[in-house]
Structures are given as structure tokens and as C-alpha cells.
Design a protein around this motif. Structure first.
Motif, PDB file in Angstrom:
ATOM      1  N   ILE A 296       0.841  -1.208   0.000  1.00 41.64           N
ATOM      2  CA  ILE A 296       0.000   0.000   0.000  1.00 41.64           C
ATOM      3  C   ILE A 296       0.873   1.254   0.000  1.00 41.64           C
ATOM      4  O   ILE A 296       2.037   1.230   0.417  1.00 41.64           O
ATOM      5  CB  ILE A 296      -0.958  -0.002   1.206  1.00 41.64           C
ATOM      6  N   GLU A 297       0.255   2.339  -0.480  1.00 40.91           N
ATOM      7  CA  GLU A 297       1.027   3.555  -0.743  1.00 40.91           C
ATOM      8  C   GLU A 297       1.695   4.098   0.509  1.00 40.91           C
ATOM      9  O   GLU A 297       2.849   4.551   0.469  1.00 40.91           O
ATOM     10  CB  GLU A 297       0.127   4.632  -1.356  1.00 40.91           C
ATOM     11  N   SER A 298       1.004   4.013   1.664  1.00 46.89           N
ATOM     12  CA  SER A 298       1.623   4.579   2.881  1.00 46.89           C
ATOM     13  C   SER A 298       2.943   3.875   3.192  1.00 46.89           C
ATOM     14  O   SER A 298       3.879   4.483   3.730  1.00 46.89           O
ATOM     15  CB  SER A 298       0.670   4.432   4.082  1.00 46.89           C
ATOM     16  N   TRP A 299       3.079   2.605   2.853  1.00 45.69           N
ATOM     17  CA  TRP A 299       4.317   1.890   3.148  1.00 45.69           C
ATOM     18  C   TRP A 299       5.482   2.464   2.358  1.00 45.69           C
ATOM     19  O   TRP A 299       6.607   2.547   2.858  1.00 45.69           O
ATOM     20  CB  TRP A 299       4.150   0.390   2.833  1.00 45.69           C
ATOM     21  N   TYR A 300       5.194   2.913   1.142  1.00 40.49           N
ATOM     22  CA  TYR A 300       6.255   3.536   0.332  1.00 40.49           C
ATOM     23  C   TYR A 300       6.494   4.994   0.726  1.00 40.49           C
ATOM     24  O   TYR A 300       7.607   5.506   0.623  1.00 40.49           O
ATOM     25  CB  TYR A 300       5.850   3.527  -1.153  1.00 40.49           C
ATOM     26  N   LYS A 301       5.438   5.682   1.146  1.00 41.47           N
ATOM     27  CA  LYS A 301       5.545   7.147   1.237  1.00 41.47           C
ATOM     28  C   LYS A 301       5.767   7.688   2.642  1.00 41.47           C
ATOM     29  O   LYS A 301       6.309   8.781   2.809  1.00 41.47           O
ATOM     30  CB  LYS A 301       4.267   7.790   0.676  1.00 41.47           C
ATOM     31  N   GLU A 302       5.295   6.991   3.673  1.00 41.86           N
ATOM     32  CA  GLU A 302       5.342   7.550   5.037  1.00 41.86           C
ATOM     33  C   GLU A 302       6.508   6.975   5.834  1.00 41.86           C
ATOM     34  O   GLU A 302       6.796   5.772   5.738  1.00 41.86           O
ATOM     35  CB  GLU A 302       4.007   7.268   5.757  1.00 41.86           C
ATOM     36  N   GLU A 318      14.473  15.067  -1.626  1.00 45.81           N
ATOM     37  CA  GLU A 318      13.618  14.193  -2.435  1.00 45.81           C
ATOM     38  C   GLU A 318      14.479  13.182  -3.192  1.00 45.81           C
ATOM     39  O   GLU A 318      15.655  13.419  -3.450  1.00 45.81           O
ATOM     40  CB  GLU A 318      12.797  15.035  -3.424  1.00 45.81           C
ATOM     41  N   SER A 319      13.860  12.058  -3.530  1.00 38.33           N
ATOM     42  CA  SER A 319      14.559  11.018  -4.277  1.00 38.33           C
ATOM     43  C   SER A 319      14.334  11.197  -5.773  1.00 38.33           C
ATOM     44  O   SER A 319      13.271  11.647  -6.208  1.00 38.33           O
ATOM     45  CB  SER A 319      14.035   9.633  -3.865  1.00 38.33           C
ATOM     46  N   ALA A 320      15.330  10.789  -6.542  1.00 42.24           N
ATOM     47  CA  ALA A 320      15.207  10.909  -8.012  1.00 42.24           C
ATOM     48  C   ALA A 320      14.396   9.751  -8.576  1.00 42.24           C
ATOM     49  O   ALA A 320      13.882   9.817  -9.685  1.00 42.24           O
ATOM     50  CB  ALA A 320      16.603  10.902  -8.629  1.00 42.24           C
ATOM     51  N   ILE A 321      14.247   8.644  -7.789  1.00 40.18           N
ATOM     52  CA  ILE A 321      13.478   7.512  -8.317  1.00 40.18           C
ATOM     53  C   ILE A 321      12.328   7.200  -7.360  1.00 40.18           C
ATOM     54  O   ILE A 321      12.353   7.563  -6.191  1.00 40.18           O
ATOM     55  CB  ILE A 321      14.360   6.244  -8.486  1.00 40.18           C
ATOM     56  N   ASP A 322      11.288   6.520  -7.896  1.00 41.25           N
ATOM     57  CA  ASP A 322      10.106   6.182  -7.079  1.00 41.25           C
ATOM     58  C   ASP A 322       9.637   4.792  -7.484  1.00 41.25           C
ATOM     59  O   ASP A 322       8.943   4.628  -8.498  1.00 41.25           O
ATOM     60  CB  ASP A 322       9.007   7.217  -7.321  1.00 41.25           C
ATOM     61  N   GLU A 323      10.029   3.804  -6.679  1.00 41.07           N
ATOM     62  CA  GLU A 323       9.652   2.422  -7.008  1.00 41.07           C
ATOM     63  C   GLU A 323       8.139   2.281  -7.114  1.00 41.07           C
ATOM     64  O   GLU A 323       7.626   1.556  -7.965  1.00 41.07           O
ATOM     65  CB  GLU A 323      10.195   1.455  -5.966  1.00 41.07           C
ATOM     66  N   ASP A 331       1.215  -4.184  -7.122  1.00 44.55           N
ATOM     67  CA  ASP A 331       1.556  -3.048  -6.261  1.00 44.55           C
ATOM     68  C   ASP A 331       2.106  -1.851  -7.023  1.00 44.55           C
ATOM     69  O   ASP A 331       2.638  -0.938  -6.449  1.00 44.55           O
ATOM     70  CB  ASP A 331       2.536  -3.458  -5.160  1.00 44.55           C
ATOM     71  N   GLY A 332       1.981  -1.857  -8.351  1.00 48.66           N
ATOM     72  CA  GLY A 332       2.409  -0.664  -9.071  1.00 48.66           C
ATOM     73  C   GLY A 332       1.356   0.415  -8.871  1.00 48.66           C
ATOM     74  O   GLY A 332       0.179   0.228  -9.151  1.00 48.66           O
ATOM     75  N   LEU A 333       1.773   1.531  -8.332  1.00 52.95           N
ATOM     76  CA  LEU A 333       0.792   2.596  -8.099  1.00 52.95           C
ATOM     77  C   LEU A 333       0.838   3.609  -9.221  1.00 52.95           C
ATOM     78  O   LEU A 333       0.031   4.525  -9.290  1.00 52.95           O
ATOM     79  CB  LEU A 333       1.102   3.291  -6.759  1.00 52.95           C
TER      80      LEU A 333
END
Ligand code: XXG
Ligand code: FE2
Length: 335
Positions: A296-302, A318-323, A331-333
Motif C-alpha cells: 500500500i502507498e503509505s508503506w512507500y511514502k510515510e 527528495e529522491s530521483a526515483i520512485d519504485e 503493487d504498481g501505483l
């Protein structure tokens, strides 16, 4: 560039010190719910450990105004390795503070704290108080039946830089997530399991989670069942499930301050000198959950902010990449 001093000999990831905004509420979550053992309590501070931990603590909770990571701590092999850590991090230009025994975290002896090149507050210590052996005190094991701290997961904007930093400290690499252009995540170790530290790509420095090991997958399930029974299921963020990376069985929870903790079991041995890194393709949607369940998105973002040595929150980059923007099955958002 002149030769760097010898790096400290890190034995393992040992404890984290977290700032919580309500110590009593945190006591309910980490002690009454998850079952960590209270080793020491003083005004505004709780020192907690798992049943297998033979030293003073695996987690320190300190009450303060802003929920944050105060520091992560690695145990080093000898007292001389504390000196080595001071010389090494001074040589790489990190802020360094020596903390004599009795002036830092309760139970910890002579230590050095640094802000490492990734921006994280890290302590290196050897001397720490011993604690009563609870390994076979089944009468005291409750909740998630946590055995010990297993790993730190940190959010970094530059995964290759994190990899190089920990490689220079002598960490091996058990697994990665990559494609032909990028490294999206890596798991690195000193003890002979999958990791002591892992890197999640994103704005950082931030603390993603602490991984607490339990011995059996039914303890992971039992943790989720307890939360359901208490109608506190909102504390469950992701899982239970089986990881692709590490092969561990897991559940992720968020504590009352949003600190993320993983209850984790059944990873594998990595101690042979020729142990090879297993590389997952970012387009394999079994990599983070072997059954293909969405992350879920919160796991990647928070994640949790980190403090500098003066106790101020460290600004993030900020990161240059976003898995999470990579379209992979469940799980591709991204698009
Ligand atoms: O400990 C871990 C092991 C595996 C994974 S992943 O979600 O399978 O990548 C995440 C994790 O870093 O928390
Ligand atoms: Fe983890």
C-alpha cells in the motif's frame, strides 16, 4: 584522497531510540500489546527488550515533543572499535560526539554518536549492561513474542550511495531490487542473516521501520489476531504475508506516533564468505510480497523524521526515483 582509517567492526544492529509524544500510550503499544520486556524505566524513558536479548535493550522510548528517530545503534566487537568509529567518521567529515559511560542512553557504556554521510544519527558502542536470560521464560512471553531487534530499514534518496557507505563499513549484500538502470532497494548485513540494515528509496533521511524478530510465523498471525480482537486493527498497516525479499513472514504495524515496526520471522543464513547477492527485478511483483499482494502507498511514502546530534529534525531531500511509480502487477501505483 588519503587512505581512510580502519572502519569499526560492527557485530549487529542492536537498538533504536525513538522519541514518542505520549510515553504511557507507547507503553500500551510496545509492552502491553507487543509484549516487549521492560528492562529499565526512569522519568520519561523506557528501555525495552525481546526475550532473546541478553543485553540491556533493543528499543528505547523517550518522551518528547516531536515523534522522531533519536538514533539507531550498532554494537561493535571491541571497545577499541568505538575509537575506530570516532576516527573513521571524523575522517569522512561527519559530526561526531563521544559519549562517556553514564552520560548517554541508560545501560550503554562508552559510545560515539555520529550523523553519518546519509544523514542518519548513528551510535556505535561496545559496553552495555547484561540482562537476565529470558530465552526460556515462556511464562513471560506475550503478544508478538518478540525475540530481539533484527534490522533497521532507512529511507534514502540515493540507494547506491547508501550501498557504498555500508559496503565501506564491511556490510555484505544479501538481496537487491533492480532493473537495467536503477537499484531501488538493498539489504545489507553484518550478522549472518539477511540484513541489519535495508534501504527503501524515497525522500530522506527518514526511518522507515525497525524490524523485530519473532521465532514463529504463528506469532506474526497472533499479533494481527490480537489487534483484531481489541478492535485496534487500524494499527495494522501491511500484511501479514510472505516477503519475496528475505523470504520472511511479516506484518507491519504503526505505533501511536506512526513509528513503523515489522514483526518478522524465518529469513535465512548468509554467513558463507562467498554468499551471493540475490537480485530481484523491480518488475517481479513477488519481490515485496511473494503472493503478489499489493504494497500500500503509505508503506512507500510515510516514514519517521530523524534528529541531528543537537536534537533538531533533519531536513529531507527528495529522491530521483520512485519504485511505487513502477507499474508492476498488484503493487504498481503508477500508470
Ligand atoms: O525486512 C524486510 C524484508 C523484505 C522486505 S520486502 O517488502 O519484501 O521488500 C521489506 C523489509 O525490508 O522490511
Ligand atoms: Fe524489514
Amino acid at each position: 584522497m588519503s587512505e581512510l582509517p580502519k572502519a569499526p567492526d560492527v557485530v549487529r544492529s542492536c537498538y533504536a531510540e525513538l522519541v514518542v509524544t505520549d510515553l504511557e500510550r507507547a507503553h500500551w503499544f510496545w509492552v502491553e500489546l507487543l509484549g516487549l520486556h521492560v528492562q529499565h524505566r526512569e522519568d520519561g524513558v523506557l528501555c525495552l527488550r525481546g526475550s532473546d536479548e541478553l543485553t540491556h535493550h533493543n528499543l528505547v522510548l523517550r518522551e518528547g515533543p516531536v515523534a522522531a528517530l533519536d538514533h539507531i545503534a550498532y554494537r561493535v566487537r571491541t571497545p577499541e572499535d568505538v575509537d575506530r568509529a570516532e576516527r573513521y567518521f571524523t575522517a569522512v567529515g561527519s559530526p561526531v560526539r563521544r559519549i562517556p559511560a553514564g552520560e548517554g542512553t541508560p545501560g550503554v557504556g562508552d559510545a560515539v554518536r555520529v550523523v553519518d554521510p546519509l544523514g542518519f544519527p548513528v551510535e556505535f558502542f561496545h559496553d552495555i549492561s547484561r540482562a537476565e536470560r529470558l530465552i526460556q521464560r515462556y511464562d513471560l512471553k506475550r503478544g508478538a513474542r518478540i525475540a530481539r531487534l533484527d534490522h533497521f530499514n532507512i529511507v534514502v534518496p540515493d540507494i547506491p550511495a547508501a550501498y557504498r557507505h555500508y559496503e565501506a563499513l564491511g556490510f555484505g549484500c544479501s538481496e537487491t531490487i533492480e532493473d537495467e538502470h536503477e537499484m531501488y532497494a538493498a539489504w545489507m548485513y553484518r550478522k549472518q542473516t539477511v540484513h541489519d540494515v535495508a534501504f527503501t528509496g524515497g525522500a530522506g533521511p527518514r526511518m522507515h521501520h525497525i524490524g523485530m524478530a519473532t521465532h514463529e510465523s504463528h506469532s506474526v498471525l497472533h499479533t494481527a489476531d490480537i489487534l483484531g480482537s481489541l478492535h485496534q486493527e487500524g494499527f495494522i498497516e501491511r500484511g501479514p504475508g510472505r516477503h519475496g525479499v528475505s523470504n520472511a513472514f511479516y506484518v507491519y504495524l504503526r505505533d501511536p506516533d506512526g513509528h513503523r515496526v515489522e514483526i518478522y520471522t524465518s529469513d535465512y543464513y548468509t554467513g558463507d564468505p562467498d554468499h551471493e547477492t540475490f537480485r530481484w527485478n523491480v518488475h517481479d511483483d513477488r519481490r515485496r510480497d511473494f503472493w503478489g499482494n499489493a504494497v500500500i502507498e503509505s508503506w512507500y511514502k510515510e516514514a519517521t523524521p530523524v534528529l541531528d546530534l543537537a536534537g533538531n529534525v533533519t531536513p529531507i531531500s527528495e529522491s530521483a526515483i520512485d519504485e511505487s511509480a513502477t507499474r508492476v502487477g498488484a503493487d504498481g501505483l503508477g500508470d
